[in-house]
Design an enzyme around this catalytic site. Sequence first.
Site, short mmCIF file in Angstrom:
data_model
loop_
_atom_site.label_atom_id
_atom_site.label_comp_id
_atom_site.label_asym_id
_atom_site.label_seq_id
_atom_site.Cartn_x
_atom_site.Cartn_y
_atom_site.Cartn_z
N ASP A 67 2.27 3.16 2.91
CA ASP A 67 1.31 4.22 2.61
C ASP A 67 1.98 5.50 2.11
O ASP A 67 1.71 5.93 1.00
CB ASP A 67 0.42 4.52 3.82
CG ASP A 67 -0.93 5.12 3.44
OD1 ASP A 67 -1.20 5.28 2.24
OD2 ASP A 67 -1.73 5.42 4.35
N GLN B 220 -9.52 9.51 -5.37
CA GLN B 220 -9.22 10.11 -4.06
C GLN B 220 -10.38 10.95 -3.52
O GLN B 220 -10.64 10.97 -2.32
CB GLN B 220 -7.97 10.99 -4.18
CG GLN B 220 -7.65 11.86 -2.97
CD GLN B 220 -7.06 11.06 -1.82
OE1 GLN B 220 -5.92 10.66 -1.85
NE2 GLN B 220 -7.88 10.83 -0.78
N HIS C 118 1.49 5.40 -2.05
CA HIS C 118 1.01 6.49 -2.93
C HIS C 118 2.22 7.12 -3.61
O HIS C 118 2.87 8.00 -3.05
CB HIS C 118 0.24 7.54 -2.12
CG HIS C 118 -1.04 7.01 -1.57
ND1 HIS C 118 -2.25 7.20 -2.21
CD2 HIS C 118 -1.30 6.26 -0.47
CE1 HIS C 118 -3.20 6.59 -1.51
NE2 HIS C 118 -2.65 6.01 -0.45
N GLU D 220 -11.10 4.22 6.79
CA GLU D 220 -9.94 4.91 7.38
C GLU D 220 -10.49 6.06 8.21
O GLU D 220 -10.48 7.22 7.81
CB GLU D 220 -8.98 5.42 6.29
CG GLU D 220 -7.67 5.94 6.88
CD GLU D 220 -6.70 6.45 5.82
OE1 GLU D 220 -7.08 6.49 4.65
OE2 GLU D 220 -5.58 6.83 6.20
N TRP E 149 0.45 13.71 3.84
CA TRP E 149 -0.11 13.03 5.00
C TRP E 149 0.94 12.67 6.04
O TRP E 149 0.61 12.34 7.18
CB TRP E 149 -0.84 11.75 4.56
CG TRP E 149 -2.03 12.05 3.71
CD1 TRP E 149 -3.30 12.31 4.16
CD2 TRP E 149 -2.09 12.15 2.28
NE1 TRP E 149 -4.12 12.58 3.09
CE2 TRP E 149 -3.41 12.49 1.93
CE3 TRP E 149 -1.15 12.00 1.26
CZ2 TRP E 149 -3.83 12.67 0.62
CZ3 TRP E 149 -1.55 12.18 -0.06
CH2 TRP E 149 -2.87 12.51 -0.37
N HIS F 95 -9.40 1.87 -0.02
CA HIS F 95 -9.20 2.57 1.24
C HIS F 95 -10.52 2.41 1.98
O HIS F 95 -11.53 2.99 1.59
CB HIS F 95 -8.90 4.04 1.00
CG HIS F 95 -7.51 4.31 0.55
ND1 HIS F 95 -7.02 3.90 -0.66
CD2 HIS F 95 -6.49 4.98 1.17
CE1 HIS F 95 -5.76 4.28 -0.76
NE2 HIS F 95 -5.41 4.94 0.32
N HIS G 133 0.85 -1.21 0.00
CA HIS G 133 0.00 0.00 0.00
C HIS G 133 0.88 1.24 0.00
O HIS G 133 1.53 1.56 0.99
CB HIS G 133 -0.93 0.02 1.22
CG HIS G 133 -1.94 1.13 1.13
ND1 HIS G 133 -3.29 0.91 0.99
CD2 HIS G 133 -1.79 2.48 1.14
CE1 HIS G 133 -3.92 2.06 0.93
NE2 HIS G 133 -3.02 3.04 1.02
ZN LIG Z 1 -3.43 5.06 1.21
#
Ligand SMILES: [Zn+2]
Length: 419
Positions: free
Chosen positions: A315, A158, A65, A219, A321, A216, A63
Amino acid sequence: MPTPAPQSFDLIVKGGLLPDGTQADIAIAAGRIAAVEPGITAAAAEVIDATGKLICPPFIDAHFHMDSTLSYGRPRINASGTLLEGIALWGELKRIQTREDIVARALEYCRQAVAQGILAIRSHVDVTDASFNTVEALLEVRDRVRGVMDLQLVAFPQDGWFRVPGAEAQVIRALDAGVDVVGGIPHFERTMADGAASVRAACRLAADRGLMVDLHCDESDDPLSRHIETLAAETLAHGLQGRVAGSHLTSMHSMDNYYVSKLLPLIAESGVAAIPNPLINITLQGRHDSYPKRRGMTRVPELLAAGVTVAFGQDCVKDPWYPLGSGDMLDVAHMGLHVAMMTAPAQMRRCFTMVTESPAQIMGLDFGLRPGARGSLVVLDCPDPVEALRLRPARLAVVSDGRVVARGQPRVTQVVPFG
Ligand SMILES: [Zn+2]
């Protein structure tokens, strides 16, 4: 498969210790593991002396991005540290970054990842940007790293499947362009009902096209965010067992225990895999709590006990993030075992498999230290998986399909003698 003639071995890794503690040499020919046994005496074009060192299958990040990685601070940092400010910040970055920016950052990250022994990454790619820069950039990166690293791309809306107009069409456009896996973000839709509908739409699309699904999912700290239940049920309804993963599942941390006792067998029955992301879950979740503060990561030991396949993902590395991240899956597993309190020896060894074997299973990759598997492995400067987790030591060699793609040196520091 038949053992090739000795002279046909391309590479032998000698004297290493397998994750289960046994000593074996590993011979590779034509990109595949040809033999795993002690005392291989045959010649080879290249020999790596791994005496006393841990040999493991490649690290895999299930996982990630890659369209946002290494962008930290552009155009500003995430002041609140929350998931929602991160999503807003990513929206600002999308408007100013070019396809060339994304390619350059992604290739730099891939170089760092290979150095740490990561040879496969499943990256979500935001498909909701009308320019399609993100998709085109990561398709290019997937081609350019092929032969060294497997990059599997997830069509990730997203801003929501239904929340923004045209998102579903953009998912389909991305799949048509060659993106591999169907994504989604049900907890970000306007209502629980829209979220459930998005799960159904993703599963239907994957069933129609013979693809995998990775959402996702939940979350959130909301104990009533229960899209994982819908995902498990829709997986069964569409015959997608073994092809679906729920990423994050953080709401399970906060759910009612009785409800979870019903949910866990449903997830196991559906064959849905779980991909918690400990570095991110421990920092993004619980932000609205005072004390006691929830830790946010899903119920890893309980999922494992129920027979669910669980992989730890990374991630984020330096993006809207998360300001940190090292591209080292041992850091990820180290954080995961702490948050999950999995400190018994067998549990720590299990955590090691959750960044090697389990993500390979989820992504459908033929890695593993067995004859016939792809000739990919990592030599670490330590003797066993628990020491690997404790020290996160140097990667002495990284081998991809029979080719040495990275070499490292032991970390050595000279200390003055004590009086
Ligand atoms: Zn993610």
